[in-house]
Design an enzyme around this catalytic site. Structure first.
Site, PDB file in Angstrom:
ATOM      1  N   GLY A  50       0.714  -1.197  -0.028  1.00 36.66           N
ATOM      2  CA  GLY A  50      -0.037  -0.020   0.008  1.00 36.66           C
ATOM      3  C   GLY A  50       0.847   1.224   0.196  1.00 36.66           C
ATOM      4  O   GLY A  50       0.370   2.138  -0.566  1.00 36.66           O
ATOM      5  N   ASP A 106       1.068   3.645   3.983  1.00 32.46           N
ATOM      6  CA  ASP A 106      -0.312   4.229   3.542  1.00 32.46           C
ATOM      7  C   ASP A 106      -1.040   4.566   4.687  1.00 32.46           C
ATOM      8  O   ASP A 106      -1.769   5.750   4.496  1.00 32.46           O
ATOM      9  CB  ASP A 106      -0.830   3.487   2.319  1.00 32.46           C
ATOM     10  CG  ASP A 106      -1.121   2.173   2.793  1.00 32.46           C
ATOM     11  OD1 ASP A 106      -0.586   1.702   3.817  1.00 32.46           O
ATOM     12  OD2 ASP A 106      -1.637   1.568   2.145  1.00 32.46           O
ATOM     13  N   ASP A 109      -3.992   1.825  11.161  1.00 29.39           N
ATOM     14  CA  ASP A 109      -5.323   1.497  11.520  1.00 29.39           C
ATOM     15  C   ASP A 109      -5.137   1.089  12.866  1.00 29.39           C
ATOM     16  O   ASP A 109      -5.204   2.127  13.651  1.00 29.39           O
ATOM     17  CB  ASP A 109      -6.126   0.398  10.370  1.00 29.39           C
ATOM     18  CG  ASP A 109      -7.253   0.209  10.625  1.00 29.39           C
ATOM     19  OD1 ASP A 109      -8.043   0.401  11.590  1.00 29.39           O
ATOM     20  OD2 ASP A 109      -7.933  -0.369   9.642  1.00 29.39           O
ATOM     21  N   ASP A 165      -6.157  -0.699  -1.654  1.00 28.98           N
ATOM     22  CA  ASP A 165      -6.954  -1.491  -2.685  1.00 28.98           C
ATOM     23  C   ASP A 165      -8.309  -1.816  -2.356  1.00 28.98           C
ATOM     24  O   ASP A 165      -8.907  -1.710  -1.131  1.00 28.98           O
ATOM     25  CB  ASP A 165      -6.075  -2.877  -3.008  1.00 28.98           C
ATOM     26  CG  ASP A 165      -6.119  -3.657  -1.703  1.00 28.98           C
ATOM     27  OD1 ASP A 165      -5.818  -3.131  -0.729  1.00 28.98           O
ATOM     28  OD2 ASP A 165      -6.453  -4.854  -1.929  1.00 28.98           O
ATOM     29  N   ARG A 171      -5.445   0.557  -6.879  1.00 33.93           N
ATOM     30  CA  ARG A 171      -4.333   1.036  -6.188  1.00 33.93           C
ATOM     31  C   ARG A 171      -3.964   2.456  -6.915  1.00 33.93           C
ATOM     32  O   ARG A 171      -3.193   3.229  -6.304  1.00 33.93           O
ATOM     33  CB  ARG A 171      -3.351   0.094  -5.924  1.00 33.93           C
ATOM     34  CG  ARG A 171      -3.465  -1.004  -4.978  1.00 33.93           C
ATOM     35  CD  ARG A 171      -2.197  -1.719  -4.660  1.00 33.93           C
ATOM     36  NE  ARG A 171      -2.421  -3.017  -4.103  1.00 33.93           N
ATOM     37  CZ  ARG A 171      -2.634  -3.235  -2.588  1.00 33.93           C
ATOM     38  NH1 ARG A 171      -2.396  -2.376  -2.030  1.00 33.93           N
ATOM     39  NH2 ARG A 171      -2.784  -4.583  -2.476  1.00 33.93           N
TER      40      ARG A 171
END
Ligand code: PRP
Length: 196
Positions: A50, A106, A109, A165, A171
């Site tokens: 990512g 990227d 979380d 994605d 992406r």
């Protein structure tokens, strides 16, 4: 076999961060890095997959000498949320001993991925190690992680585009988007004529 992949425009709900806003913020982050690492030669480590778009744009705004390297991580299982459940699938080519390392991601979380990557790299005795993340989904955090360079804090939405994605696709989009998951159909492989 035919691979059926839905066009993202069919389920696009909103563009959360448009391209110009994204690029401007990335240029600002690069300016901070230019300042902070003046006289040093940092190694920017991208966590695949990512982070790749972010890394390649970020370094184009850097004026200090630097190197780049890549590592890949696999997260396990459906929930994939238990700490300890990541596996290094591709290691760095460079030694990071005595290097100034900047980890480029990227999105953060729960924080488990980055905190385990940090643990893994710290034993290799870098001179310093900092985290540079484009998207911070803070509401989902389960473990504390130090973030030195943060692009945007975003709400707890599922997002895609710009490295992130939808089941492996899209992406490449130059913006961060939110899907309408009611309209989304996962990719399927059908027996039939070759289309690709
Ligand atoms: C995403 C992202 C981070 C991780 C963040 O990777 O690139 O590495 O999840 O989540 P966490 O903070 O909850 O650990 P993903 O597993 O989607 O793989 P990809 O980068 O190859 O798409």
């Amino acid at each position: 076999m035919t691979r059926m992949v839905q066009d993202y425009r069919e389920y696009l709900k909103e563009i959360l961060i448009p391209e110009d806003v994204l690029q401007q913020r990335i240029a600002e982050l690069a300016e901070e890095i230019n300042r902070d690492y003046e006289g040093k030669v940092p190694l920017l480590v991208c966590i695949l997959r990512g982070g790749v778009m972010f890394l390649t744009d970020l370094v184009r705004y850097l004026r200090i000498p630097h190197e780049i390297d890549f590592m890949a991580i696999q997260s396990y299982g459906v929930g994939r949320r238990e700490p300890g459940e990541i596996r290094l699938t591709m290691d760095l080519q460079s030694s990071i001993r005595d290097r100034h390392v900047i980890l480029v991601e990227d999105i953060i979380d729960t924080g488990h991925t980055i905190s385990q990557v940090l643990r893994l790299l710290e034993v290799r005795q870098p001179k310093s190690i900092r985290v540079c993340v484009l998207l911070d989904k803070r509401a989902r955090r389960e473990v504390d992680v130090p973030i030195h360079y943060r692009g945007f804090e975003i709400p707890n939405y599922f997002v895609f585009g710009y490295g992130l994605d939808m089941d492996g696709y899209w992406r490449n989009l130059p913006f961060i988007a939110v899907p309408d998951l009611n309209k989304y159909r996962p990719p399927r492989t059908l027996p039939g004529e070759e289309k690709d």
